[in-house]
Design a protein around this motif. Sequence first.
Motif, PDB file in Angstrom:
ATOM      1  N   ALA A 173      36.657  27.675  31.766  1.00 63.06           N
ATOM      2  CA  ALA A 173      35.531  27.757  33.046  1.00 63.06           C
ATOM      3  C   ALA A 173      36.706  27.612  34.256  1.00 63.06           C
ATOM      4  O   ALA A 173      36.523  28.411  35.337  1.00 63.06           O
ATOM      5  CB  ALA A 173      34.581  26.688  33.044  1.00 63.06           C
ATOM      6  N   THR A 174      37.556  26.714  34.268  1.00 56.84           N
ATOM      7  CA  THR A 174      38.572  26.467  35.552  1.00 56.84           C
ATOM      8  C   THR A 174      39.438  27.853  35.538  1.00 56.84           C
ATOM      9  O   THR A 174      39.635  28.074  36.660  1.00 56.84           O
ATOM     10  CB  THR A 174      39.578  25.413  35.147  1.00 56.84           C
ATOM     11  OG1 THR A 174      38.499  24.238  34.884  1.00 56.84           O
ATOM     12  CG2 THR A 174      40.258  24.961  36.276  1.00 56.84           C
ATOM     13  N   LEU A 175      39.991  28.287  34.498  1.00 55.80           N
ATOM     14  CA  LEU A 175      40.646  29.548  34.571  1.00 55.80           C
ATOM     15  C   LEU A 175      40.080  30.656  35.043  1.00 55.80           C
ATOM     16  O   LEU A 175      40.379  31.515  35.706  1.00 55.80           O
ATOM     17  CB  LEU A 175      41.535  29.906  33.253  1.00 55.80           C
ATOM     18  CG  LEU A 175      42.566  28.691  32.691  1.00 55.80           C
ATOM     19  CD1 LEU A 175      43.256  29.163  31.386  1.00 55.80           C
ATOM     20  CD2 LEU A 175      43.558  28.918  33.899  1.00 55.80           C
ATOM     21  N   GLY A 176      38.914  30.882  34.325  1.00 52.28           N
ATOM     22  CA  GLY A 176      38.082  31.911  35.077  1.00 52.28           C
ATOM     23  C   GLY A 176      37.723  31.849  36.455  1.00 52.28           C
ATOM     24  O   GLY A 176      37.730  32.897  37.206  1.00 52.28           O
ATOM     25  N   ARG A 177      37.547  30.650  36.838  1.00 51.95           N
ATOM     26  CA  ARG A 177      37.421  30.474  38.304  1.00 51.95           C
ATOM     27  C   ARG A 177      38.501  30.930  39.165  1.00 51.95           C
ATOM     28  O   ARG A 177      38.561  31.701  40.225  1.00 51.95           O
ATOM     29  CB  ARG A 177      36.696  29.027  38.710  1.00 51.95           C
ATOM     30  CG  ARG A 177      36.244  28.994  40.138  1.00 51.95           C
ATOM     31  CD  ARG A 177      35.475  27.658  40.253  1.00 51.95           C
ATOM     32  NE  ARG A 177      36.249  26.617  40.017  1.00 51.95           N
ATOM     33  CZ  ARG A 177      35.787  25.711  38.889  1.00 51.95           C
ATOM     34  NH1 ARG A 177      34.733  25.912  38.156  1.00 51.95           N
ATOM     35  NH2 ARG A 177      36.609  24.699  38.572  1.00 51.95           N
ATOM     36  N   LEU A 178      39.860  30.496  38.528  1.00 50.90           N
ATOM     37  CA  LEU A 178      41.022  30.709  39.561  1.00 50.90           C
ATOM     38  C   LEU A 178      41.365  32.466  39.308  1.00 50.90           C
ATOM     39  O   LEU A 178      41.667  32.894  40.368  1.00 50.90           O
ATOM     40  CB  LEU A 178      42.145  30.082  38.725  1.00 50.90           C
ATOM     41  CG  LEU A 178      43.647  30.308  39.055  1.00 50.90           C
ATOM     42  CD1 LEU A 178      43.816  29.661  40.257  1.00 50.90           C
ATOM     43  CD2 LEU A 178      44.335  29.795  38.060  1.00 50.90           C
ATOM     44  N   VAL A 179      40.887  32.936  37.989  1.00 53.23           N
ATOM     45  CA  VAL A 179      41.294  34.295  38.041  1.00 53.23           C
ATOM     46  C   VAL A 179      40.199  35.113  39.086  1.00 53.23           C
ATOM     47  O   VAL A 179      40.596  35.886  39.700  1.00 53.23           O
ATOM     48  CB  VAL A 179      41.099  35.038  36.519  1.00 53.23           C
ATOM     49  CG1 VAL A 179      40.822  36.492  36.700  1.00 53.23           C
ATOM     50  CG2 VAL A 179      41.873  34.398  35.830  1.00 53.23           C
ATOM     51  N   ALA A 180      39.085  34.640  38.932  1.00 52.37           N
ATOM     52  CA  ALA A 180      37.972  35.369  40.133  1.00 52.37           C
ATOM     53  C   ALA A 180      38.488  35.334  41.450  1.00 52.37           C
ATOM     54  O   ALA A 180      38.535  36.057  42.384  1.00 52.37           O
ATOM     55  CB  ALA A 180      36.761  34.897  39.680  1.00 52.37           C
ATOM     56  N   ASP A 181      38.796  33.706  41.825  1.00 51.17           N
ATOM     57  CA  ASP A 181      39.236  33.549  43.448  1.00 51.17           C
ATOM     58  C   ASP A 181      40.579  34.294  43.598  1.00 51.17           C
ATOM     59  O   ASP A 181      40.577  35.012  44.860  1.00 51.17           O
ATOM     60  CB  ASP A 181      39.639  32.152  43.306  1.00 51.17           C
ATOM     61  CG  ASP A 181      38.458  31.318  43.203  1.00 51.17           C
ATOM     62  OD1 ASP A 181      37.374  31.705  43.357  1.00 51.17           O
ATOM     63  OD2 ASP A 181      38.414  30.083  42.921  1.00 51.17           O
ATOM     64  N   HIS A 182      41.382  34.720  42.963  1.00 48.45           N
ATOM     65  CA  HIS A 182      42.712  35.420  43.366  1.00 48.45           C
ATOM     66  C   HIS A 182      42.356  36.992  42.959  1.00 48.45           C
ATOM     67  O   HIS A 182      43.486  37.613  43.300  1.00 48.45           O
ATOM     68  CB  HIS A 182      43.699  35.009  42.489  1.00 48.45           C
ATOM     69  CG  HIS A 182      44.179  33.414  43.113  1.00 48.45           C
ATOM     70  ND1 HIS A 182      44.930  33.531  44.130  1.00 48.45           N
ATOM     71  CD2 HIS A 182      43.990  32.400  42.413  1.00 48.45           C
ATOM     72  CE1 HIS A 182      44.989  32.111  44.375  1.00 48.45           C
ATOM     73  NE2 HIS A 182      44.632  31.410  43.104  1.00 48.45           N
ATOM     74  N   GLY A 183      41.388  37.601  42.407  1.00 51.04           N
ATOM     75  CA  GLY A 183      41.190  38.851  42.035  1.00 51.04           C
ATOM     76  C   GLY A 183      42.103  39.504  41.060  1.00 51.04           C
ATOM     77  O   GLY A 183      42.507  40.617  41.263  1.00 51.04           O
TER      78      GLY A 183
END
Length: 183
Positions: free
Chosen positions: A73-83
Amino acid sequence: MSSDEPDAVDEPADGAEQQEHQADGLDLARAQTRATAKSTPAARTRQRRKDTPNRGRVSGAHPDDRDPQLLDATLGRLVADHGWDLDLRVQGVFGRWAELVGAEVADHCTPETFADGRLVVRTDSTAWATQLRLLAPTVVRRLNEELGHGTVTLIDVLGPHLPTWKKGPRSARDGRGPRDTYG
């Protein structure tokens, strides 16, 4: 007064006991320090924090943002935040190239770059470059199934790296190659 009698302490008129006064003034200094400490900005902030409830913070058995999070979940949020979503999917396709296009095609063709819907593929021979140009619509359809519709719009097929005839700092344009080896 006799010398064996202790000094009498004046008692207040209201009958309350008065504490014994020390001659060195420590009790006065302590009282002054306590009074000053209550009026400092830090003491007022501490008092205000005690008086106001924690707003916006949830406490209890229910999950909230302060709880430990799963790495996925944390990596998914990081990927989504940075595009980085599309970039990661494209790199995943590069990693699974043999699975997507087949082992025989993958043995002779490798993806090099992807930018703006254009995939550049390098082949190891001109025959495979021609073959991949014929297979391009099928490969584009298969890649769009993996990446999302319209992600890959064009496959640019490059042939093998050919030897260069240019040796040294000077050369003639449109030359036929080295003159001493022909004829």
